[in-house]
Design a protein around this motif. Structure first.
Motif, short mmCIF file in Angstrom:
data_model
loop_
_atom_site.label_atom_id
_atom_site.label_comp_id
_atom_site.label_asym_id
_atom_site.label_seq_id
_atom_site.Cartn_x
_atom_site.Cartn_y
_atom_site.Cartn_z
N GLN A 31 3.11 -20.22 -45.08
CA GLN A 31 3.33 -21.43 -44.29
C GLN A 31 2.12 -21.71 -43.40
O GLN A 31 1.73 -22.86 -43.23
CB GLN A 31 4.59 -21.32 -43.43
CG GLN A 31 5.87 -21.43 -44.21
CD GLN A 31 7.10 -21.34 -43.33
OE1 GLN A 31 7.04 -20.89 -42.18
NE2 GLN A 31 8.23 -21.75 -43.88
N GLY A 32 1.53 -20.67 -42.85
CA GLY A 32 0.36 -20.84 -41.98
C GLY A 32 -0.82 -21.45 -42.70
O GLY A 32 -1.47 -22.37 -42.19
N ILE A 33 -1.12 -20.95 -43.88
CA ILE A 33 -2.25 -21.48 -44.66
C ILE A 33 -1.95 -22.90 -45.12
O ILE A 33 -2.81 -23.79 -45.06
CB ILE A 33 -2.55 -20.57 -45.88
CG1 ILE A 33 -2.96 -19.17 -45.42
CG2 ILE A 33 -3.61 -21.20 -46.77
CD1 ILE A 33 -4.21 -19.11 -44.57
N PHE A 34 -0.71 -23.13 -45.57
CA PHE A 34 -0.31 -24.47 -46.01
C PHE A 34 -0.44 -25.46 -44.84
O PHE A 34 -0.97 -26.56 -45.00
CB PHE A 34 1.12 -24.41 -46.54
CG PHE A 34 1.51 -25.55 -47.44
CD1 PHE A 34 0.81 -25.81 -48.61
CD2 PHE A 34 2.60 -26.34 -47.14
CE1 PHE A 34 1.19 -26.84 -49.46
CE2 PHE A 34 2.99 -27.38 -47.98
CZ PHE A 34 2.27 -27.63 -49.14
N ALA A 35 0.03 -25.04 -43.67
CA ALA A 35 -0.06 -25.89 -42.48
C ALA A 35 -1.51 -26.20 -42.13
O ALA A 35 -1.85 -27.35 -41.81
CB ALA A 35 0.63 -25.21 -41.30
N ARG A 36 -2.35 -25.21 -42.21
CA ARG A 36 -3.76 -25.41 -41.88
C ARG A 36 -4.41 -26.42 -42.84
O ARG A 36 -5.19 -27.27 -42.44
CB ARG A 36 -4.50 -24.09 -41.92
CG ARG A 36 -5.88 -24.19 -41.38
CD ARG A 36 -6.46 -22.82 -41.16
NE ARG A 36 -7.72 -22.99 -40.46
CZ ARG A 36 -8.12 -22.23 -39.48
NH1 ARG A 36 -7.37 -21.25 -39.07
NH2 ARG A 36 -9.28 -22.45 -38.92
N LEU A 44 6.02 -26.82 -38.07
CA LEU A 44 6.40 -28.08 -38.71
C LEU A 44 6.67 -27.87 -40.21
O LEU A 44 7.63 -28.41 -40.76
CB LEU A 44 5.34 -29.15 -38.50
CG LEU A 44 5.67 -30.54 -39.03
CD1 LEU A 44 6.97 -31.07 -38.43
CD2 LEU A 44 4.52 -31.49 -38.73
N VAL A 45 5.84 -27.07 -40.86
CA VAL A 45 6.07 -26.75 -42.28
C VAL A 45 7.42 -26.08 -42.44
O VAL A 45 8.20 -26.42 -43.33
CB VAL A 45 4.94 -25.87 -42.86
CG1 VAL A 45 5.28 -25.39 -44.27
CG2 VAL A 45 3.61 -26.63 -42.87
N SER A 46 7.74 -25.15 -41.55
CA SER A 46 9.03 -24.48 -41.58
C SER A 46 10.18 -25.47 -41.40
O SER A 46 11.19 -25.41 -42.10
CB SER A 46 9.08 -23.41 -40.47
OG SER A 46 10.34 -22.80 -40.41
N GLU A 47 10.03 -26.40 -40.46
CA GLU A 47 11.06 -27.41 -40.22
C GLU A 47 11.23 -28.33 -41.43
O GLU A 47 12.36 -28.71 -41.77
CB GLU A 47 10.73 -28.22 -38.97
CG GLU A 47 10.84 -27.41 -37.70
CD GLU A 47 10.27 -28.10 -36.48
OE1 GLU A 47 10.60 -27.66 -35.36
OE2 GLU A 47 9.47 -29.06 -36.62
N TRP A 48 10.14 -28.67 -42.10
CA TRP A 48 10.22 -29.47 -43.32
C TRP A 48 11.01 -28.72 -44.39
O TRP A 48 11.89 -29.27 -45.04
CB TRP A 48 8.85 -29.77 -43.89
CG TRP A 48 8.02 -30.76 -43.14
CD1 TRP A 48 8.44 -31.67 -42.22
CD2 TRP A 48 6.61 -30.93 -43.27
NE1 TRP A 48 7.37 -32.40 -41.77
CE2 TRP A 48 6.24 -31.98 -42.40
CE3 TRP A 48 5.63 -30.31 -44.02
CZ2 TRP A 48 4.92 -32.41 -42.28
CZ3 TRP A 48 4.32 -30.74 -43.90
CH2 TRP A 48 3.97 -31.78 -43.04
N GLU A 49 10.66 -27.45 -44.57
CA GLU A 49 11.29 -26.65 -45.63
C GLU A 49 12.78 -26.44 -45.38
O GLU A 49 13.56 -26.36 -46.33
CB GLU A 49 10.57 -25.31 -45.77
CG GLU A 49 9.18 -25.44 -46.36
CD GLU A 49 8.46 -24.12 -46.51
OE1 GLU A 49 8.99 -23.06 -46.10
OE2 GLU A 49 7.33 -24.14 -47.05
N ARG A 50 13.18 -26.36 -44.13
CA ARG A 50 14.60 -26.20 -43.79
C ARG A 50 15.33 -27.53 -43.73
O ARG A 50 16.55 -27.56 -43.55
CB ARG A 50 14.73 -25.47 -42.45
CG ARG A 50 14.29 -24.02 -42.50
CD ARG A 50 14.67 -23.24 -41.25
NE ARG A 50 14.39 -23.94 -40.00
CZ ARG A 50 13.32 -23.76 -39.22
NH1 ARG A 50 12.41 -22.90 -39.59
NH2 ARG A 50 13.17 -24.44 -38.11
N GLY A 51 14.61 -28.63 -43.87
CA GLY A 51 15.23 -29.95 -43.85
C GLY A 51 15.52 -30.48 -42.47
O GLY A 51 16.23 -31.47 -42.31
#
Length: 75
Positions: A31-36, A44-51
């Motif tokens: 998630q960190g690399i994707f976010a970067r 935010l990536v985590s929040e997207w993935e959890r809906g």
């Protein structure tokens, strides 16, 4: 530029949390690399993935590009 039109643009459609998670896993990054790569916070990536939140604007466009062409297209 006169030949450039809407047909040349990558289509942007809403993405679910499951689709974003699958996309990130397909690319084999955390998630960190994707976010970067997307220039957003890892939370935010985590929040997207959890809906909990939905990507929009530039983030959604970048996700669409990654979906169509891979993460290498935006880094």
């Amino acid at each position: 530029m006169r030949e450039f039109d809407v047909a040349c643009l990558t289509p942007v459609e809403p993405m679910s949390g499951k689709e974003i998670l699958a996309l990130r896993e397909r690319e084999g990054v955390s998630q960190g690399i994707f976010a970067r790569a997307l220039n957003v916070r890892p939370k935010l990536v985590s929040e997207w993935e959890r809906g909990e939140k939905k990507p929009s604007g530039p983030s959604l466009k970048l996700l669409s590009l990654v979906k169509a062409h891979g993460l290498v297209a935006i880094i």
